[in-house]
Design a protein around this motif. Structure first.
Motif, PDB file in Angstrom:
ATOM      1  N   UNK A  14      69.564 -69.095  14.014  1.00 11.48           N
ATOM      2  CA  UNK A  14      69.387 -68.230  13.232  1.00 11.48           C
ATOM      3  C   UNK A  14      70.023 -66.824  13.445  1.00 11.48           C
ATOM      4  N   UNK A  15      70.199 -66.546  14.715  1.00 10.84           N
ATOM      5  CA  UNK A  15      70.524 -65.156  14.921  1.00 10.84           C
ATOM      6  C   UNK A  15      72.155 -65.425  14.979  1.00 10.84           C
ATOM      7  N   UNK A  51      67.911 -58.279  16.623  1.00 11.45           N
ATOM      8  CA  UNK A  51      66.641 -58.511  15.639  1.00 11.45           C
ATOM      9  C   UNK A  51      67.190 -59.013  14.356  1.00 11.45           C
ATOM     10  N   UNK A  52      67.000 -60.449  13.898  1.00  7.89           N
ATOM     11  CA  UNK A  52      67.318 -60.909  12.629  1.00  7.89           C
ATOM     12  C   UNK A  52      66.364 -60.872  11.790  1.00  7.89           C
ATOM     13  N   UNK A 166      72.362 -51.176  12.397  1.00  5.62           N
ATOM     14  CA  UNK A 166      71.663 -52.199  11.559  1.00  5.62           C
ATOM     15  C   UNK A 166      73.025 -52.609  10.699  1.00  5.62           C
ATOM     16  N   UNK A 167      73.272 -53.865  10.780  1.00  2.00           N
ATOM     17  CA  UNK A 167      74.139 -54.859  10.007  1.00  2.00           C
ATOM     18  C   UNK A 167      73.494 -55.496   8.821  1.00  2.00           C
ATOM     19  N   UNK A 168      73.605 -54.802   7.545  1.00  2.00           N
ATOM     20  CA  UNK A 168      73.221 -55.735   6.271  1.00  2.00           C
ATOM     21  C   UNK A 168      74.140 -56.604   5.755  1.00  2.00           C
ATOM     22  N   UNK A 175      69.428 -59.135   7.410  1.00  2.00           N
ATOM     23  CA  UNK A 175      69.638 -57.789   8.331  1.00  2.00           C
ATOM     24  C   UNK A 175      69.429 -57.956   9.674  1.00  2.00           C
ATOM     25  N   UNK A 176      70.555 -57.603  10.494  1.00  2.00           N
ATOM     26  CA  UNK A 176      70.498 -57.647  11.838  1.00  2.00           C
ATOM     27  C   UNK A 176      70.434 -56.391  12.528  1.00  2.00           C
ATOM     28  N   UNK A 177      69.580 -55.975  13.393  1.00  2.00           N
ATOM     29  CA  UNK A 177      69.380 -54.885  14.095  1.00  2.00           C
ATOM     30  C   UNK A 177      69.774 -55.067  15.395  1.00  2.00           C
ATOM     31  N   UNK A 178      70.695 -54.087  15.961  1.00  2.00           N
ATOM     32  CA  UNK A 178      71.210 -54.272  17.523  1.00  2.00           C
ATOM     33  C   UNK A 178      70.856 -52.955  18.068  1.00  2.00           C
ATOM     34  N   UNK A 179      69.893 -53.118  19.015  1.00  2.00           N
ATOM     35  CA  UNK A 179      69.427 -52.216  19.807  1.00  2.00           C
ATOM     36  C   UNK A 179      70.264 -52.234  21.311  1.00  2.00           C
ATOM     37  N   UNK A 180      71.069 -51.050  21.441  1.00  2.00           N
ATOM     38  CA  UNK A 180      71.593 -51.171  22.674  1.00  2.00           C
ATOM     39  C   UNK A 180      70.801 -50.491  23.818  1.00  2.00           C
ATOM     40  N   UNK A 181      70.746 -51.209  25.010  1.00  2.00           N
ATOM     41  CA  UNK A 181      69.973 -50.772  26.024  1.00  2.00           C
ATOM     42  C   UNK A 181      70.773 -49.209  26.643  1.00  2.00           C
TER      43      UNK A 181
END
Length: 185
Positions: A14-15, A51-52, A166-168, A175-181
């Protein structure tokens, strides 16, 4: 643990494949983009939490990304287990994937999405085929096919690889949310 393997395959597919799902009436929105690692313009080593969200479902994946002028390396983890790795040296892409991942999980697509999101817009634009274009306005990047928006990327920080991205996907409705550490510097 046995029951985690099928869930692992579902989460990872899915991701990593959300952008690959197309209906037969729509042309595939994959470019075959393979930019030189050096085109990023810097060396980079980051950890990300992805997060997708699609069709009311949310899936998560942790990723380690390293870019040097000579190579891009990616390792994806789900439930603490490696599910995908790829290495791209600017000429050849090699990858490994968990046996439970569907054949549709393609390292080429993962690399392309990374580059569309993180590489400078000028480097992306120079490599796009006819009919495609990329535009940036402030902290928003939009990818177009024949003047129809396909993907919109919003950055929380002026630096593309920090904060939240956030990639839409406007064509396939995810919607893909990318949280960088945060860096430990």
């Amino acid at each position: 643990m046995f029951n985690a393997i099928p869930r692992l395959a579902v989460v990872a597919s899915t991701l990593l494949l959300a952008a690959c799902a197309a209906t037969p009436s729509q042309p595939q929105a994959r470019l075959g983009l393979k930019l030189a690692p050096a085109a990023l313009g810097t060396s980079l080593s980051v950890q990300q939490h992805l997060k997708v969200e699609r069709n009311g479902r949310t899936d998560d994946l942790d990723v380690a990304l390293q870019v040097e002028p000579e190579a891009v390396d990616v390792v994806g983890l789900a439930f603490g287990q490696r599910v995908l790795s790829l290495h791209y040296d600017g000429r050849e892409l090699t990858s490994w994937r968990h046996v439970m991942l569907p054949a549709q999980v393609r390292a080429e697509d993962v690399l392309e999405d990374i580059q569309l999101t993180l590489w400078p817009a000028a480097a992306v634009a120079a490599a796009l085929p006819a009919g495609w274009r990329v535009a940036e306005q402030g902290r928003v990047r939009t990818l177009y096919l024949d003047d129809a928006p396909v993907m919109q990327v919003t950055y929380s920080d002026a630096q593309r690889w920090s904060g939240t991205v956030v990639l839409e996907n406007l064509r396939y409705h995810y919607k893909l949310t990318i949280q960088f550490a945060a860096n430990a510097d």
